[in-house]
Scaffold this motif. Structure first.
Motif, short mmCIF file in Angstrom:
data_model
loop_
_atom_site.label_atom_id
_atom_site.label_comp_id
_atom_site.label_asym_id
_atom_site.label_seq_id
_atom_site.Cartn_x
_atom_site.Cartn_y
_atom_site.Cartn_z
N MET A 1 4.41 -25.85 -11.94
CA MET A 1 5.86 -25.64 -11.43
C MET A 1 4.28 -25.64 -9.87
N ARG A 2 6.04 -26.46 -9.05
CA ARG A 2 6.23 -26.24 -7.57
C ARG A 2 5.66 -25.19 -6.30
N LEU A 3 4.30 -25.10 -5.92
CA LEU A 3 3.90 -24.38 -5.22
C LEU A 3 4.65 -24.13 -3.66
N SER A 4 6.25 -23.32 -4.03
CA SER A 4 6.89 -23.51 -2.45
C SER A 4 6.40 -22.99 -1.48
N GLY A 5 6.10 -23.20 0.28
CA GLY A 5 6.41 -21.90 0.95
C GLY A 5 7.08 -21.26 1.08
N SER A 6 6.98 -19.84 1.63
CA SER A 6 8.60 -18.50 1.83
C SER A 6 8.75 -19.63 2.43
N TRP A 7 8.69 -20.35 3.42
CA TRP A 7 9.40 -20.35 4.71
C TRP A 7 10.45 -21.63 4.21
N GLN A 8 10.21 -21.65 3.29
CA GLN A 8 11.58 -23.13 2.59
C GLN A 8 12.82 -22.62 1.76
N SER A 9 13.41 -23.23 1.97
CA SER A 9 14.81 -23.09 1.19
C SER A 9 15.38 -23.50 0.05
N VAL A 10 16.37 -23.26 -1.02
CA VAL A 10 16.75 -24.05 -2.04
C VAL A 10 16.77 -25.59 -1.81
N TRP A 11 17.46 -26.14 -0.40
CA TRP A 11 17.75 -27.30 -0.65
C TRP A 11 15.96 -28.28 -0.48
N ASP A 12 15.20 -27.44 -0.19
CA ASP A 12 14.33 -28.43 0.61
C ASP A 12 13.91 -29.21 -0.85
N ASP A 13 13.74 -29.12 -2.15
CA ASP A 13 12.93 -29.98 -3.57
C ASP A 13 13.68 -31.03 -3.04
N ARG A 14 15.79 -30.69 -3.41
CA ARG A 14 16.50 -31.76 -3.30
C ARG A 14 16.41 -32.81 -2.56
N ILE A 15 16.28 -32.23 -0.75
CA ILE A 15 16.06 -33.34 -0.10
C ILE A 15 14.79 -33.99 -0.68
N LEU A 16 14.04 -33.55 -0.31
CA LEU A 16 12.07 -34.15 -1.43
C LEU A 16 12.73 -35.04 -2.03
N GLU A 17 13.52 -34.50 -3.07
CA GLU A 17 13.73 -35.60 -4.35
C GLU A 17 14.43 -36.78 -3.55
#
Length: 105
Positions: A1-17
């Protein structure tokens, strides 16, 4: 499971992918035009800037960004974006740290 930051939005993973799938580089316009991230180009640009502030992307000028080692490691579930640390000694300098620790023993 990815450990996202509290500062991240739902779109950040899609952008990085998207960045990873496109040779690690891209612009807000390219991502927007791809249709993968369904928010405005301006919002994508804001998210990319935030990802760069947290070392998951690097801004290289003219609106272009490249994914960093940390960004790649985050996608591979080897980086904690909240703490800004690699997991399980997976960092780029893990081998040199191990050698230094060995020499101190």
């Amino acid at each position: 499971m990815r450990l996202s930051g509290s500062w991240q939005s739902v779109w950040d993973d899609r952008i990085l992918e998207w960045m990873r799938e496109n040779e690690g580089t891209g612009t807000p316009k390219e991502i927007h035009d791809s249709g993968l991230v369904r928010v405005s180009r301006t919002q994508i640009g804001r998210r990319m800037k935030k990802l760069a502030e947290h070392h998951l992307l690097t801004h290289v000028g003219n609106g272009a960004y490249v994914i960093t080692d940390e960004g790649e490691a985050y996608l591979e579930e080897e980086y904690d974006a909240e703490e800004g640390v690699y997991l399980k000694d997976n960092g780029p300098s893990a081998s040199s740290t191990s050698e230094a620790e060995t020499n101190d023993v």
